[in-house]
Design a protein around this motif. Structure first.
Motif, PDB file in Angstrom:
ATOM      1  N   ASP A  96     -32.670  71.129  65.131  1.00 45.38           N
ATOM      2  CA  ASP A  96     -32.231  72.491  64.860  1.00 45.38           C
ATOM      3  C   ASP A  96     -31.445  73.111  66.014  1.00 45.38           C
ATOM      4  O   ASP A  96     -30.468  73.830  65.795  1.00 45.38           O
ATOM      5  CB  ASP A  96     -33.436  73.377  64.549  1.00 45.38           C
ATOM      6  N   ASP A 100     -27.813  74.711  65.541  1.00 47.30           N
ATOM      7  CA  ASP A 100     -27.630  76.126  65.862  1.00 47.30           C
ATOM      8  C   ASP A 100     -26.481  76.311  66.863  1.00 47.30           C
ATOM      9  O   ASP A 100     -25.653  77.217  66.727  1.00 47.30           O
ATOM     10  CB  ASP A 100     -28.933  76.680  66.436  1.00 47.30           C
ATOM     11  N   GLY A 120     -23.561  80.411  60.555  1.00 50.84           N
ATOM     12  CA  GLY A 120     -24.705  80.600  61.440  1.00 50.84           C
ATOM     13  C   GLY A 120     -25.692  81.611  60.890  1.00 50.84           C
ATOM     14  O   GLY A 120     -26.912  81.449  61.031  1.00 50.84           O
ATOM     15  N   ASP A 124     -29.578  80.821  60.187  1.00 56.50           N
ATOM     16  CA  ASP A 124     -30.630  81.621  60.822  1.00 56.50           C
ATOM     17  C   ASP A 124     -31.578  82.200  59.787  1.00 56.50           C
ATOM     18  O   ASP A 124     -32.799  82.229  59.986  1.00 56.50           O
ATOM     19  CB  ASP A 124     -30.010  82.749  61.646  1.00 56.50           C
ATOM     20  N   VAL A 177     -36.142  77.661  66.983  1.00 61.54           N
ATOM     21  CA  VAL A 177     -35.256  77.294  68.090  1.00 61.54           C
ATOM     22  C   VAL A 177     -35.814  77.807  69.409  1.00 61.54           C
ATOM     23  O   VAL A 177     -35.899  77.081  70.404  1.00 61.54           O
ATOM     24  CB  VAL A 177     -33.829  77.819  67.848  1.00 61.54           C
TER      25      VAL A 177
END
Length: 424
Positions: A96, A100, A120, A124, A177
């Protein structure tokens, strides 16, 4: 060095180089797929030289010690592209944090680079366990009863926030993350707390280590590893789910830092999982691969969706074991501009294969279902067992050592963290 590979089934009409960030085991299996399916080498960008890719004849390992800094990583990627002026660069991540980063840097990459991920913001939203739970609730997709504990919630309010949940609690970081970067004693990817006091103590520990996100607390669905499923779907650039395959997990990782990652997978069947995943993905306009963790409730057969990973899963080689092309759809659609499944043949729906990161004798110790044990015996006799670090055209001392190191590591980890299988 160029290696001929008679098993390469497809060829790209556009010169390209796959570039993968990070050197995990999944990085190697992705490079293996590019070589076996398309006959191309993969460039892997890492801080050092990890054992998973060291000495591989199908990988060009580029060291970028400062790749945690955006400017350093961008400079490294541009150098890779400059060395192949007539090639497009297909940029990928296998965990991840790298996905990201890639999504965040998309607008700073020039036209040579291809990024096969959604925006993104969408990543998210659905990588966030609260966001995924909310989407499941909105569409009526089965999901464990979930409560959110915001970062700013005072301790005295937590009991009320968990109203309706009975201990023991399954506790996960809402921001995976940020959690991945944490260091603290006893860290567990998924924690099990016997009661409220244990949960509050865990929250204090995480906060002291620098975690500023919320917690996701869920109802525990009964059953052991053999109740788990892994599902991979592919959505085209129009947002339509074109393909999905389910794997039946036989054993998960029980190392606290990696708990829950599938380690052994065989063919799985489901009447609803692919359709439910398609409803989720098409509702939000997802594109590219998605990977789902699912658990089947042994009491009534309900398939509970736990979470979404915005990428091919760590165990994506279960698709390779079944004869499915893993990387060719990405190349067809994002590099060549064609339909992702143009001239692409997927494997048959069959149950006569096994993907196993762990040694098969170790796996047999933890498979409790008699019919599954018989199935494993048949598969071993047929020879259709894929060990991710064993690739016939990529031998050599370093590759043998990588497989040996992997097997020793897992044997020790299971002796330490999971001596006997849990079935309830």
């Amino acid at each position: 060095m160029s290696l001929p590979d008679p098993s390469a089934r497809f060829a790209s009409t556009v010169p390209f180089v796959p570039v993968v960030l990070g050197g995990e085991l999944a990085t190697y299996t992705l490079a293996r797929a590019f070589h076996a399916e398309l006959g191309v080498r993969t460039t892997v960008v890492t801080r050092g030289v990890p054992s998973a890719v060291r000495g591989s004849a199908i990988i060009d390992n580029v060291r970028c010690p400062g790749m945690d800094e955006d400017e350093e990583l961008l400079a490294c990627l541009r150098r890779v592209a400059d060395e192949r002026p007539d090639h497009r660069v297909l940029l990928l991540g296998t965990v991840d944090v790298w996905v990201d980063r890639i999504a965040g840097l998309r607008d700073r990459l020039d036209e040579r680079f291809v990024v096969p991920y959604p925006s993104g913001a969408l990543i998210d939203r659905l990588s966030d366990k609260e966001g995924f739970a909310a989407l499941c609730a909105e569409l009526g997709v089965a999901h464990p009863v979930t409560r959110a504990v915001p970062a700013d919630a005072p301790e005295e309010a937590v009991a009320q926030l968990l109203e309706g949940l009975r201990p023991p609690f399954v506790v996960k970081a809402g921001d995976s993350v940020a959690f991945g970067a944490l260091l603290y004693q006893g860290k567990q990817k998924v924690a099990y707390c016997a009661d409220l006091e244990e949960l509050l103590a865990l929250r204090r520990t995480m906060t002291a280590a620098g975690y500023a996100g919320g917690l996701v607390v869920q109802e525990r669905i009964p059953g052991g590893d053999e109740q788990m499923r892994v599902l991979t779907t592919y959505s085209d650039r129009e947002g339509s789910v074109r393909w999905g395959r389910l794997g039946h997990v036989l054993l998960e990782d029980h190392d606290p830092a990696m708990i829950g990652n599938p380690l052994a997978v065989v063919h799985g069947t489901s009447g609803t999982a692919v359709a439910e995943a398609a409803r989720l993905m098409e509702h939000v306009g997802w594109t590219g691969y998605a990977n789902f963790d699912i658990k089947v409730d042994p009491r009534d057969g309900t398939e509970y969706f736990f979470e979404l990973n915005p990428r091919l899963g760590r165990s994506h080689a279960y698709l390779t074991a079944a004869g499915h092309p893993v990387v060719t759809p990405l190349v067809r659609e994002y590099v060549e501009g064609r339909d992702p499944f143009d001239d692409v043949r997927t494997g048959p729906e069959t149950d006569d294969w096994l993907y196993s990161i762990v040694p098969v004798p170790l796996l047999r110790r933890y498979v409790t279902d008699p019919s599954t044990r018989e199935r494993l015996t048949r598969i071993r006799r047929s020879g259709r067992v894929l060990r991710p670090l064993r690739y016939a055209v990529d031998g050599g001392r370093e590759r043998v050592l990588a497989q040996l190191k992997n097997d020793v590591l897992y044997t020790k980890n299971f002796a330490t963290h999971y001596r006997r299988p849990v079935t309830s």
